[in-house]
Design a protein around this motif. Structure first.
Motif, PDB file in Angstrom:
ATOM      1  N   ALA A 224     -10.565  -2.786  24.604  1.00  0.00           N
ATOM      2  CA  ALA A 224      -9.890  -2.283  23.733  1.00  0.00           C
ATOM      3  C   ALA A 224     -10.009  -0.761  23.411  1.00  0.00           C
ATOM      4  O   ALA A 224     -11.289  -0.449  23.450  1.00  0.00           O
ATOM      5  CB  ALA A 224      -9.796  -3.158  22.319  1.00  0.00           C
TER       6      ALA A 224
ATOM      7  N   GLU B 266      -6.426   0.495  19.310  1.00  0.00           N
ATOM      8  CA  GLU B 266      -6.363  -1.017  19.300  1.00  0.00           C
ATOM      9  C   GLU B 266      -7.209  -1.519  18.443  1.00  0.00           C
ATOM     10  O   GLU B 266      -6.908  -2.360  17.771  1.00  0.00           O
ATOM     11  CB  GLU B 266      -6.463  -1.210  20.819  1.00  0.00           C
TER      12      GLU B 266
ATOM     13  N   LYS C 118      -5.618  -3.404  15.299  1.00  0.00           N
ATOM     14  CA  LYS C 118      -5.640  -4.671  15.449  1.00  0.00           C
ATOM     15  C   LYS C 118      -6.791  -5.385  14.959  1.00  0.00           C
ATOM     16  O   LYS C 118      -6.815  -6.659  14.624  1.00  0.00           O
ATOM     17  CB  LYS C 118      -5.530  -5.153  17.038  1.00  0.00           C
ATOM     18  N   LEU C 119      -7.868  -4.876  14.496  1.00  0.00           N
ATOM     19  CA  LEU C 119      -8.847  -5.425  13.919  1.00  0.00           C
ATOM     20  C   LEU C 119      -9.436  -4.713  12.651  1.00  0.00           C
ATOM     21  O   LEU C 119      -9.194  -5.463  11.688  1.00  0.00           O
ATOM     22  CB  LEU C 119     -10.279  -5.210  14.824  1.00  0.00           C
TER      23      LEU C 119
ATOM     24  N   LYS D 224      -6.134  -4.802  10.017  1.00  0.00           N
ATOM     25  CA  LYS D 224      -5.924  -6.065   9.619  1.00  0.00           C
ATOM     26  C   LYS D 224      -6.931  -6.669   8.682  1.00  0.00           C
ATOM     27  O   LYS D 224      -6.368  -7.395   7.761  1.00  0.00           O
ATOM     28  CB  LYS D 224      -5.804  -7.071  10.873  1.00  0.00           C
TER      29      LYS D 224
END
Length: 280
Positions: free
Chosen positions: A185, A189, A193-194, A197
């Motif tokens: 990643a 990203e 995405k991590l 979130k």
């Protein structure tokens, strides 16, 4: 093991349906209980307030009866809503600016430890200053217009979001980070995405606090210098000993703050359905 007969299977299915219906009825009853109990408590409090004013013959300029406040709300609703509009604009603008700045600074802290070590103590020190102390300074610097009120609202909701967002961005476990690296990643990203979130539950907790404090900041700014707005109307009603108008103004301001909080809570449920499913 002997097979179940069709009669036994129908009885089990019927029992399951009855159990599910019972659980659903219990859930509906609990939901109505959560709604009705606060409403009943508010009604009881208003009745006691009305009786107390009547029994002890409290003068209206000291503590008006709820019926007098309700009549003022009805008779002067247009004026109250007209004064609510600038306060709402100031609070929402301060909310957006203050929280956006806090999110950007928290992101910087996560990736730049030096920036955190240099700037976080300054943020803590500034947060310890009472809002009534720096509000006149901002009014002197920015004038009596919209800018000073927005700045006060932004500053008063900045620090909680900064702390919660920084903690949320760092709540990612080492196993999750290792998995993202194994999957090749990119840094963006990993962030979107991590980290982002994972930080949303922390962020929305701060935003719900900020939804109320931004309104407080806007009203405090209007106390320092304004001719319109909820804060200015509170000052005018206090000086004129118009207690029914004072209480009605407070009710309108509180109603807007509660509505703002409800909107943020709805957004939290909408964007964090996955988190609600995990905690249910």
């Amino acid at each position: 093991m002997p097979a179940l007969s069709s009669h036994d299977a129908s009885e089990i299915t019927s029992a399951d349906a009855e159990a599910q219906a019972g659980f659903a009825a219990a859930a509906r009853l609990a939901a109505w209980r959560r709604r009705l109990l606060p409403l009943a408590a508010v009604i009881a409090l208003l009745v006691l307030w009305e009786l107390g004013v009547m029994i002890f013959k409290i003068r209206p300029f000291i503590a008006p009866a709820p019926t007098a406040v309700a009549m003022t709300l009805y008779g002067k609703l247009g004026m109250l809503l007209g004064n609510l509009l600038p306060t709402a604009i100031e609070a929402v603008a301060g909310f957006l600016i203050g929280n956006s700045a806090a999110i950007l600074l928290a992101t910087t802290f996560v990736y730049q430890r030096t920036a955190e070590e240099a700037l976080f103590p300054i943020a803590v020190m500034f947060h310890t200053i009472p809002v009534m102390a720096y509000a006149p300074i901002l009014v002197l610097l920015l004038g009596n217009g919209l800018e000073a009120k927005v700045a006060i609202a932004a500053l008063i909701c900045f620090f909680p979001t900064l702390v919660n967002m920084t903690r949320g961005l760092r709540s990612v476990s080492s196993q999750q980070m290792e998995l993202m690296r194994i999957l090749s990643a990119t840094p963006s990203e990993i962030f979107f995405k991590l980290r982002l979130k994972s930080s949303l539950p922390y962020l929305f907790s701060a935003l719900k606090i900020a939804s109320a404090t931004s309104v407080i900041g806007a009203i405090v700014g209007e106390w320092i210098g304004a001719t319109t707005g909820i804060g200015a109307l509170i000052i005018q009603a206090t000086y004129n000993f118009d207690s029914p108008l004072l209480y009605a103004t407070i009710v309108v301001g509180s109603a807007f703050s509660a509505a703002f909080f409800a909107v943020i809570s709805w957004l939290e449920r909408y964007f964090l359905k996955w988190n609600v499913a995990q905690t249910a």
